[in-house]
Design a protein around this motif. Structure first.
Motif, short mmCIF file in Angstrom:
data_model
loop_
_atom_site.label_atom_id
_atom_site.label_comp_id
_atom_site.label_asym_id
_atom_site.label_seq_id
_atom_site.Cartn_x
_atom_site.Cartn_y
_atom_site.Cartn_z
N GLU A 100 0.84 -1.20 0.00
CA GLU A 100 0.00 0.00 0.00
C GLU A 100 0.88 1.25 0.00
OE1 GLU A 100 -3.54 2.16 2.63
OE2 GLU A 100 -2.36 0.51 3.49
N ILE A 101 0.59 2.16 -0.92
CA ILE A 101 1.32 3.42 -1.02
C ILE A 101 0.40 4.54 -0.58
CG2 ILE A 101 2.51 5.02 -2.58
CD1 ILE A 101 3.05 2.47 -4.34
N GLU A 102 0.88 5.37 0.33
CA GLU A 102 0.09 6.47 0.85
C GLU A 102 0.74 7.80 0.47
OE1 GLU A 102 -0.02 5.81 5.03
OE2 GLU A 102 -1.58 4.28 4.92
N LYS A 156 2.40 22.82 -3.94
CA LYS A 156 1.92 21.80 -3.01
C LYS A 156 3.10 21.01 -2.42
CE LYS A 156 -2.58 22.22 -4.06
NZ LYS A 156 -2.47 23.25 -5.11
N ASN A 157 2.99 20.72 -1.14
CA ASN A 157 3.90 19.76 -0.51
C ASN A 157 3.42 18.35 -0.81
OD1 ASN A 157 5.41 21.83 0.84
ND2 ASN A 157 3.79 21.95 2.38
N VAL A 158 4.35 17.43 -1.09
CA VAL A 158 3.99 16.05 -1.39
C VAL A 158 4.81 15.13 -0.48
CG1 VAL A 158 3.83 14.24 -3.13
CG2 VAL A 158 3.48 16.63 -3.79
N VAL A 159 4.11 14.28 0.25
CA VAL A 159 4.76 13.30 1.13
C VAL A 159 4.29 11.91 0.72
CG1 VAL A 159 5.16 12.57 3.51
CG2 VAL A 159 4.73 14.98 3.01
N ILE A 160 5.24 10.98 0.55
CA ILE A 160 4.92 9.61 0.14
C ILE A 160 5.54 8.62 1.12
CG2 ILE A 160 5.20 7.86 -1.67
CD1 ILE A 160 5.34 10.13 -3.70
N LYS A 161 4.79 7.60 1.48
CA LYS A 161 5.31 6.53 2.32
C LYS A 161 4.59 5.23 1.97
CE LYS A 161 4.00 5.82 6.44
NZ LYS A 161 3.76 5.87 7.91
N THR A 162 5.08 4.13 2.51
CA THR A 162 4.42 2.84 2.32
C THR A 162 4.03 2.28 3.67
OG1 THR A 162 6.56 1.70 2.37
CG2 THR A 162 5.70 2.30 0.20
N THR A 163 2.96 1.54 3.70
CA THR A 163 2.56 0.86 4.92
C THR A 163 3.58 -0.20 5.28
OG1 THR A 163 0.22 1.23 4.43
CG2 THR A 163 0.74 -0.52 5.99
N GLY A 164 4.09 -0.16 6.50
CA GLY A 164 5.09 -1.14 6.92
C GLY A 164 6.52 -0.74 6.61
N GLY A 165 6.72 0.37 5.87
CA GLY A 165 8.07 0.85 5.59
C GLY A 165 8.78 0.13 4.47
N LEU A 166 8.06 -0.55 3.59
CA LEU A 166 8.67 -1.25 2.46
C LEU A 166 9.25 -0.25 1.47
CD1 LEU A 166 9.02 -4.21 1.51
CD2 LEU A 166 6.94 -3.91 0.16
N TYR A 167 10.50 -0.49 1.02
CA TYR A 167 11.16 0.43 0.09
C TYR A 167 10.76 0.12 -1.34
CZ TYR A 167 14.73 3.62 -1.64
OH TYR A 167 15.38 4.67 -2.24
N LEU A 168 10.47 1.16 -2.10
CA LEU A 168 10.03 1.00 -3.48
C LEU A 168 11.23 1.04 -4.42
CD1 LEU A 168 6.94 3.42 -3.38
CD2 LEU A 168 6.95 0.93 -3.10
N LYS A 169 11.66 -0.12 -4.86
CA LYS A 169 12.81 -0.21 -5.76
C LYS A 169 12.39 -0.42 -7.21
CE LYS A 169 14.52 -3.76 -3.53
NZ LYS A 169 13.67 -3.92 -2.34
#
Length: 461
Positions: free
Chosen positions: A310-312, A353-366
C-alpha cells in the motif's frame, strides 16, 4: 619464522612496503593498514591434504544435504535450508538483529538433535545466555559456547565437540596465533580465519555448516576485503536498524539458492518473527466502503514472490517558495520525475503543493512497477477522492504519459486474485488470458485515461 611489516589496503587487498594516504591500486584514501606478513612458518609450509577426485555425475546431492531451521523466512532466503557443507556470512548495521537470528537458528537446529558451537569474540558467555533467556522458550542441551577471540581455541573446540553447525560472532574479532602480531580485524587475520572455517565446512568426510557474522562498515558493506564475500557460499544482509520493527533479509549472493531472494521479519521482544504473508502485512486492512483518500495498491516483486504493498500520499498547500518533496521509501529523483509526469501528462498542478509519500510497513520502493500506484495515490490525495481498497495498479509510466508493462505481470495479478482484490489496472495490449477467480483486469493506454476513469478528471496526455 620471519615477520615483515607491510601495509595492506582494507578495500582491495593491495600490499605496499610503505604507507601512503591513497591506495595505488584502487584509489581509496586512508585504507592502507599496517600488518605483519609471516614468512618461513612451519605450519604455513605444510601441504594441504589431498582431496580425492570425483566424477561430477557421481556427486550426491539432495534435500538431505540441507538443515531446515523451521524459521520460514530464513529457510526461504537460504534456498530451502542451510546446506550441510556451506559457509554463510550474515551482516547488518549495529543492532540489526544478526546475532539474534543466528542464535534462533542455532536453537532450532539444536532442538532437532544437531550439535551447535556458538563462538563469540564480542560477548561473554553470560551475555549470550541473557539473550538466549530473552528470546528462546527453552535452551537445548547440545549448544556449546566459546567466548574467546582465539581462532585456535575455536578450532580445538570444533575437534572436541564435533558440531554440525558452527556460528562465529563476528569474524572480524578473531585471530590465529600463526599470523600474530597482526591484530584481529586485520585483512590477513580475517581472511585466514575465514579460510580455516571454509576448510572445516568443506571436509568431505565430515561436512559442517558455518554461519559467520560480519561487521558492517560506514558504507553499509561487510568490513574488510571484498575477497571475503567471494570466499563464502552465501552473503545475507539483514536490513533495518534501531527502532524499526521491519527487518528484511536479502541474499546478495547464494550458490545454493536465488540471489536477491528476500525474507521479512518483525523485531519483537522475543526475537525475530517471520512475516509469512507479506501481502497482508504491507496493506492496511479495511472493510469495503472504508476507503480513504491518498491510498493506492501496487504489487512488488521481492525476490521470487510478488508482494502487495500500500502506497500512501499526502498533498498539502505550501506557504514557502520551495514546496517539500518527502519520501523515505523511494529515491528522491524518482519521486520528482513522477511528480513532473503527473503535472504535465495528468494535468495536476503541484508547484505550490507539498507532497509526502510513504508505504505501509516501511517497504522500500525499488521497482518501476509501483510508479502508477504512486501517481494514483497522489491524485487521490489532491482530489480528496478515495480509491476503492480492493483496486490495484500495475504499470510503469513513461515520460509521454503512456502506461508500460512490467516483468512478471501474470504472477503479480494472480497474487492480487489470491488476496481477494476485485480490479487491477494494467497497460493495454500483450496480456494473455488468465484463469482468475475474483479479479477483473482493466487495460488502459494513457495516464490521462486512467485518471478520467477513476476520478472523472481529464489530463493532458
Amino acid at each position: 619464522m620471519k615477520i615483515k611489516t607491510v601495509y595492506q589496503c582494507t578495500s582491495c587487498g593491495y600490499q605496499s612496503p610503505k604507507w601512503a594516504g591513497k591506495c595505488p591500486d584502487c584509489g581509496e584514501w586512508n585504507t592502507l593498514a599496517e600488518t605483519a606478513q609471516v614468512r618461513g612458518s612451519t605450519k604455513a609450509a605444510k601441504a594441504a591434504p589431498k582431496q580425492p577426485v570425483s566424477r561430477l555425475s557421481e556427486v550426491e546431492t539432495g534435500s538431505d544435504q540441507r538443515l531446515l531451521t523451521g524459521i520460514a523466512e530464513f529457510d526461504r532466503v537460504m534456498g530451502g535450508g542451510i546446506v550441510r557443507d556451506s559457509v554463510t556470512i550474515i551482516t547488518s548495521p549495529p543492532g540489526g538483529g544478526k546475532s539474534t537470528l543466528s542464535l534462533m537458528a542455532a536453537s532450532a537446529l539444536a532442538k532437532q538433535g544437531f550439535r551447535v558451537l556458538y563462538a563469540s569474540g564480542e560477548e561473554s558467555d553470560s551475555q549470550i545466555k541473557n539473550r538466549a533467556d530473552r528470546i528462546l522458550d527453552t535452551i537445548a542441551e547440545n549448544i556449546w559456547i566459546v567466548a574467546d577471540t582465539s581462532m585456535d581455541n575455536v578450532l580445538d573446540a570444533i575437534r572436541e565437540i564435533d558440531p554440525d553447525l558452527i556460528i562465529l560472532d563476528s569474524i572480524q574479532t578473531f585471530s590465529l596465533a600463526e599470523f600474530l602480531p597482526s591484530r584481529a580485524g586485520n585483512p590477513t587475520q580475517t581472511m585466514e580465519c575465514a579460510s580455516a572455517l571454509v576448510a572445516q565446512a568443506k571436509n568431505k568426510s565430515r561436512p559442517r555448516a558455518v554461519l559467520m557474522i560480519g561487521q558492517m562498515n560506514k558504507s553499509d558493506e561487510i568490513a574488510g576485503l571484498r575477497a571475503l564475500e567471494h570466499l563464502v557460499d552465501a552473503v545475507l544482509v539483514l536490513e533495518g536498524e534501531g527502532a524499526d520493527e521491519l527487518r528484511c533479509l536479502v541474499a546478495t549472493k547464494n550458490r545454493f539458492g536465488s540471489t536477491g531472494e528476500m525474507g521479512f521479519f518483525t523485531m519483537t521482544e522475543a526475537g525475530l518473527a517471520s512475516i509469512e504473508n507479506p501481502s497482508a502485512y504491507f496493506v492496511t486492512k479495511r472493510e469495503r466502503g472504508d476507503s480513504v483518500s491518498g491510498s493506492a495498491i501496487a504489487v512488488l516483486k521481492e525476490g521470487s514472490r510478488p508482494v502487495i504493498a500500500e502506497i500512501e500520499s499526502l498533498v498539502s498547500p505550501s506557504f514557502t517558495p520551495y514546496p517539500s518533496r518527502i519520501s523515505e521509501t523511494m529515491k528522491k529523483d524518482t519521486m520528482n520525475t513522477l511528480i513532473s509526469i503527473l503535472e504535465q501528462r495528468g494535468g495536476i498542478k503541484l508547484y505550490d503543493k507539498n507532497v509526502v509519500i510513504k508505504t505501509t510497513g516501511g517497504l522500500y520502493l525499488k521497482e518501476q512497477a509501483a510508479n502508477l500506484a504512486v501517481l494514483m495515490s497522489i491524485a487521490s490525495s489532491v482530489y480528496d477522492k478515495p480509491i476503492p481498497s480492493d483496486w490495484a495498479f500495475l504499470a510503469d509510466v513513461g515520460l509521454t504519459g503512456e502506461l508500460k508493462r512490467v516483468p512478471s505481470m501474470e504472477s503479480r495479478i494472480k497474487e492480487l486474485d489470491r488476496m481477494g482484490f476485485k480490479q487491477v489496472f494494467i497497460p493495454a495490449g500483450g496480456m494473455r488470458e488468465l484463469h482468475l477467480e475474483n479479479i477483473r483486469v482493466v487495460e488502459a493506454k494513457f495516464l490521462s485515461q486512467l485518471l478520467n476513469h477513476v476520478f472523472g478528471k481529464k489530463g493532458n496526455g
